[in-house]
Write a protein that holds these residues in place. Sequence first.
Motif, PDB file in Angstrom:
ATOM      1  N   GLY A  48       0.814  -1.208   0.000  1.00 55.80           N
ATOM      2  CA  GLY A  48       0.000   0.000   0.000  1.00 55.80           C
ATOM      3  C   GLY A  48       0.841   1.249   0.000  1.00 55.80           C
ATOM      4  O   GLY A  48       1.948   1.257   0.542  1.00 55.80           O
ATOM      5  N   SER A  50       1.273   5.061   1.131  1.00 54.49           N
ATOM      6  CA  SER A  50       0.838   6.076   2.087  1.00 54.49           C
ATOM      7  C   SER A  50       1.250   7.483   1.666  1.00 54.49           C
ATOM      8  O   SER A  50       0.707   8.468   2.154  1.00 54.49           O
ATOM      9  N   ASP A  51       2.246   7.565   0.779  1.00 56.59           N
ATOM     10  CA  ASP A  51       2.749   8.858   0.312  1.00 56.59           C
ATOM     11  C   ASP A  51       3.293   8.668  -1.101  1.00 56.59           C
ATOM     12  O   ASP A  51       3.958   7.673  -1.385  1.00 56.59           O
ATOM     13  N   GLU A  54       6.736   7.413  -1.936  1.00 51.25           N
ATOM     14  CA  GLU A  54       7.086   6.013  -1.722  1.00 51.25           C
ATOM     15  C   GLU A  54       6.670   5.105  -2.885  1.00 51.25           C
ATOM     16  O   GLU A  54       6.810   3.881  -2.797  1.00 51.25           O
ATOM     17  N   GLU A  58       7.220   0.962  -3.278  1.00 52.71           N
ATOM     18  CA  GLU A  58       6.135  -0.019  -3.242  1.00 52.71           C
ATOM     19  C   GLU A  58       6.076  -0.826  -4.540  1.00 52.71           C
ATOM     20  O   GLU A  58       5.793  -2.032  -4.516  1.00 52.71           O
ATOM     21  N   SER A  79      -3.525   1.183  -0.561  1.00 59.01           N
ATOM     22  CA  SER A  79      -3.074   2.552  -0.789  1.00 59.01           C
ATOM     23  C   SER A  79      -4.107   3.566  -0.324  1.00 59.01           C
ATOM     24  O   SER A  79      -5.317   3.364  -0.480  1.00 59.01           O
ATOM     25  N   ILE A  80      -3.598   4.674   0.232  1.00 59.12           N
ATOM     26  CA  ILE A  80      -4.490   5.756   0.671  1.00 59.12           C
ATOM     27  C   ILE A  80      -4.323   7.008  -0.185  1.00 59.12           C
ATOM     28  O   ILE A  80      -4.923   8.041   0.098  1.00 59.12           O
ATOM     29  N   VAL A  81      -3.487   6.916  -1.218  1.00 55.91           N
ATOM     30  CA  VAL A  81      -3.339   8.026  -2.169  1.00 55.91           C
ATOM     31  C   VAL A  81      -3.488   7.478  -3.587  1.00 55.91           C
ATOM     32  O   VAL A  81      -3.129   6.335  -3.864  1.00 55.91           O
ATOM     33  N   TYR A 105     -10.486   4.265   1.100  1.00 58.27           N
ATOM     34  CA  TYR A 105      -9.188   4.887   1.385  1.00 58.27           C
ATOM     35  C   TYR A 105      -8.866   6.016   0.405  1.00 58.27           C
ATOM     36  O   TYR A 105      -8.290   7.033   0.781  1.00 58.27           O
ATOM     37  N   ARG A 158      -9.023   1.444  10.173  1.00 59.61           N
ATOM     38  CA  ARG A 158      -8.851   2.675   9.395  1.00 59.61           C
ATOM     39  C   ARG A 158     -10.064   2.923   8.506  1.00 59.61           C
ATOM     40  O   ARG A 158     -10.629   4.014   8.489  1.00 59.61           O
ATOM     41  N   ILE A 310       6.641   1.242   8.002  1.00 59.70           N
ATOM     42  CA  ILE A 310       6.251   0.702   6.707  1.00 59.70           C
ATOM     43  C   ILE A 310       6.996  -0.613   6.496  1.00 59.70           C
ATOM     44  O   ILE A 310       8.219  -0.663   6.611  1.00 59.70           O
TER      45      ILE A 310
END
Length: 376
Positions: A48, A50-51, A54, A58, A79-81, A105, A158, A310
């Motif tokens: 996933g 997160s930014d 990254e 990933e 992933s959250i982005v 997400y 989450r 991470i």
Amino acid sequence: MKIRYDDYYDIKNLKERMQTNEIVLLKGQKYDTLVGKDLQLKINSSVGLSDESELENEEDKILKIAYFDTLPDTMMDLSIVSTRRPLYELIQKEIGCPVGTVPIYICFNNKEGIDKNKFLEEIEKQAQSGIAFMTLHFTAIDEIYRKTINRNVAVISRGGSLVLRDLYINKRKQNILLEYFDDICKILKKYSVVVSVGTTFRPSTLYDALDEIQLDEIRMQKDIVNALREKGITAMMEGVGHISLRELEKYVKLIREEFYVPFMPLGPIPTDRAIGWDHVSTAIGASYMAMLDGADIINAVTREEHTGGIPTINSIYEAIKSAQVVVNTINDVRFFQKYNKMQNNKKNNCMGILKDDIGCDRCKEECPFLLNRMLR
């Protein structure tokens, strides 16, 4: 399409159990995975973003996982982005296993919550791309959340927390998943996407396990599973979190009451005192839960689970291999006669690596296989 690992089922029985949703078929680009009753235990692994910074890291993990000596049966992109090329597409291309996502997400905004149109569009976009299953947190409701005030930790999910935050930001009468339930189901049915009914209120300490809140959620999850089935949607169910081994049998009885639904435990984490060693504690919990027939697919949990770090590629490999030990152990129980015949001609330990009448590096000339050779 190749189906992973399931050599021990009767085709007629398989079809019947798929019709009753006791077994689900998760579709991948290179291989499909069957999950459910009386099948071999399966492994899910996750990556996933997160930014955005990254992304390359990933992507590199996915490329390396593709060459592991043990591949997961399914993977999730957590992933959250958003990125131009989602990680789930790379997983589909390079690994080819069934892929799951948590679309909430990508759609949550800190100030505005979740926009209905954006959310439905994201679900359809992911479904069109071939996503096999989606985790949706239908149980994130105010009625249950208000009871968490006396918990050690109110909410650890989450996805569930985002659905609740949106509920309060936009002053909804019910959460967005329930408000647009029919719209969501139409998309999922159109693309044959399996729903994994998420757990919002899973306990994050042993002392919260099997409290009124968790029991309320289990009942609601089952209601959602039935509602999805009535809409023609295939469903799985998530659960647990932190729970002691002594409570697991009771928990399994609760989730298996009334009907069988393919189950993916998050953990279970049977101790609160193993931070940094979650791959070990999860292996213990998952083994026992699977022995009780309470698990159909387990998660490869990394040592970073409770550290906020991470996961590295090394810890992902470690987690998958730890989960594989659980799978082998359980499948040796479920299919002992089959495995016994398969393993008769295999040597799975040092088995007397004898060189000039000297054994392995540890035993040397005291190797017990020197005796075995004499007996032969």
